[in-house]
Design an enzyme around this catalytic site. Structure first.
Site, mmCIF file in Angstrom:
data_model
loop_
_atom_site.group_PDB
_atom_site.id
_atom_site.type_symbol
_atom_site.label_atom_id
_atom_site.label_comp_id
_atom_site.label_asym_id
_atom_site.label_seq_id
_atom_site.Cartn_x
_atom_site.Cartn_y
_atom_site.Cartn_z
ATOM 1 N N LYS A 24 -10.743 -5.331 -5.338
ATOM 2 C CA LYS A 24 -11.586 -4.221 -5.786
ATOM 3 C C LYS A 24 -10.744 -3.028 -6.195
ATOM 4 C CE LYS A 24 -11.738 -3.563 -0.921
ATOM 5 N NZ LYS A 24 -12.283 -4.223 0.237
ATOM 6 N N LYS B 287 0.812 -1.220 0.000
ATOM 7 C CA LYS B 287 0.000 0.000 0.000
ATOM 8 C C LYS B 287 0.841 1.263 0.000
ATOM 9 C CE LYS B 287 -4.448 -1.478 1.889
ATOM 10 N NZ LYS B 287 -5.485 -1.183 2.872
ATOM 11 N N LYS C 148 -4.006 -11.268 -6.782
ATOM 12 C CA LYS C 148 -5.253 -11.637 -6.099
ATOM 13 C C LYS C 148 -6.405 -10.770 -6.612
ATOM 14 C CE LYS C 148 -5.555 -8.735 -2.071
ATOM 15 N NZ LYS C 148 -6.020 -8.511 -0.745
HETATM 16 P P1 AMP Z 1 -10.121 -6.527 2.221
HETATM 17 O O1 AMP Z 1 -11.195 -6.287 1.247
HETATM 18 O O2 AMP Z 1 -8.750 -6.548 1.627
HETATM 19 O O3 AMP Z 1 -10.251 -5.650 3.448
HETATM 20 O O4 AMP Z 1 -10.318 -8.003 2.751
HETATM 21 C C1 AMP Z 1 -11.392 -8.408 3.560
HETATM 22 C C2 AMP Z 1 -11.319 -9.904 3.773
HETATM 23 O O5 AMP Z 1 -11.452 -10.593 2.535
HETATM 24 C C3 AMP Z 1 -9.972 -10.365 4.358
HETATM 25 O O6 AMP Z 1 -10.205 -11.434 5.242
HETATM 26 C C4 AMP Z 1 -9.217 -10.824 3.153
HETATM 27 O O7 AMP Z 1 -8.240 -11.791 3.474
HETATM 28 C C5 AMP Z 1 -10.317 -11.414 2.294
HETATM 29 N N1 AMP Z 1 -9.975 -11.324 0.873
HETATM 30 C C6 AMP Z 1 -9.809 -10.189 0.152
HETATM 31 N N2 AMP Z 1 -9.497 -10.472 -1.131
HETATM 32 C C7 AMP Z 1 -9.461 -11.833 -1.219
HETATM 33 C C8 AMP Z 1 -9.194 -12.752 -2.283
HETATM 34 N N3 AMP Z 1 -8.895 -12.328 -3.505
HETATM 35 N N4 AMP Z 1 -9.256 -14.074 -2.016
HETATM 36 C C9 AMP Z 1 -9.560 -14.513 -0.778
HETATM 37 N N5 AMP Z 1 -9.824 -13.698 0.268
HETATM 38 C C10 AMP Z 1 -9.779 -12.373 0.058
#
Ligand code: AMP
Ligand code: TRP
Length: 327
Positions: A195, A111, A192
């Protein structure tokens, strides 16, 4: 009953990666665990946010929690900013963490890469996350793969505190799905699904309309073969789509291989899109009902009350052990 805690940042659209990696497990765990599910708005402001967007995205995420089936009678659903003990223990955890261990966090490196000025909050972010978890003495923390490093740091901080001030915190375990702990981008299986990717074709948002989902899946990158086989080293794109299929349909990877044997990618992708649509359509309908019902504020009030009760108790014990004069 074992305690479960997790949180998601209200920063933009939620994707199928968030659902498969984390939210699906929230729903499954709520039946036989004492669950706390937060929207971590204080984490979201570690990068600049438009105030109006932050408010909307926070309500959107709570709406999604409810639409997915989180039940406020079973789980406490709340905003991190509604329970001030998070900020307070977050600060105390910051004093316990070392610069070196925070510098090693890959999410911080990702980030902050290429940025001219990096907010100090982004750097100490994992200390606040540790506080989130330790306040509730959580046993299990359902997250996707990318959060494992933060969980390790949380465990280290819990041990450090316990050693220095006496047994206080339970040391939490990470809880990731067996299949799909890291869902990859539809346009590039080395990244990965996220968004924050500027190409919306790279992810499926939970609120994408059915035709958008169909279009995105049909355009998803695959190799030039035609065999639907799970092999992450040689067929990372198809393997990623198979993980999504498995999590949406409940079929195992072997069952999917058998089902599409000799059929090529066309049929597989078409049916994958339908699996995703039939998972998301009812969620989207419930989401719109929840948002228009105005129920969110009552849910949050109840959740914050339940959470604060536990969090304040832990914080008081921590302050007592550290030598603060209690008020
Ligand atoms: P974030 O949107 O990055 O705050 O992630 C929120 C939750 O979703 C966290 O537990 C992340 O580990 C999970 N997460 C986000 N992106 C992925 C992905 N591409 N695959 C699996 N888990 C994800
Ligand atoms: N860091 C997590 C993410 O980016 C969000 C988070 C904050 C969290 N506090 C938490 C996750 C506590 C689990 C438990 O996704």
């Amino acid at each position: 009953m074992k305690r479960v805690l997790s949180g998601i940042q209200p920063s933009g659209k939620m994707t199928l990666g968030n659902y498969i990696g984390a939210m699906k497990n929230f729903v499954e765990l709520q039946d036989d665990h004492r669950c706390y599910f937060m929207v971590v708005d204080m984490h979201a402001v570690t990068v600049p946010q438009e105030p109006e967007d932050l408010r909307e995205q926070t309500e959107m995420l709570v709406g999604l929690y409810l639409a997915l089936g989180l039940n406020p009678d079973r789980a406490s659903i709340f905003l991190q900013s509604h329970v001030p003990a998070h900020a307070e223990l977050g600060w105390l955890m910051t004093t316990l963490a070392y610069m070196g261990e925070l510098e090693r966090m890959t999410q911080f490196k990702d980030k902050s890469r290429g940025k001219e000025s990096i907010g100090a909050g982004l750097f100490v972010y994992p200390a606040l996350m540790a506080a989130d978890i330790l306040l509730y003495n959580a046993d299990l923390v359902p997250v996707g793969d990318d959060q494992k490093q933060h969980l390790e740091l949380t465990r280290d901080l819990a041990h450090r505190f316990n050693q220095r001030y006496g047994e206080t915190f339970r040391v939490p375990e990470v809880f990731t799905p067996e299949i799909g702990a890291r869902i990859m981008s539809l346009d590039d299986a080395s990244k990965k699904m996220s968004k924050s990717n500027p190409n919306p074709g790279s992810y499926i948002a939970l609120l994408d309309p059915p035709d958008t989902i169909r279009k995105k899946v049909s355009r998803a990158v695959t190799d030039s073969g035609r065999e639907v086989r799970f092999d992450t080293a040689n067929k990372p794109e198809v393997s990623n789509l198979m993980s999504i299929y498995a999590q949406c349909s409940g079929l195992s990877l072997q069952e999917i291989e058998a089902k599409y044997e000799g059929q090529g990618y066309g049929t597989f992708k078409k049916e994958l899109a339908e699996q995703i649509v039939s998972l998301l359509e009812p969620i989207q309908e419930r989401y719109h009902e929840v948002r228009s019902s105005g129920a969110i504020h009552d849910v949050l009030k109840k959740g914050a009350g339940e959470a604060a009760e536990i969090a304040n108790e832990t914080l008081r014990e921590v302050k007592q052990k550290m030598g603060f004069v209690l008020g």
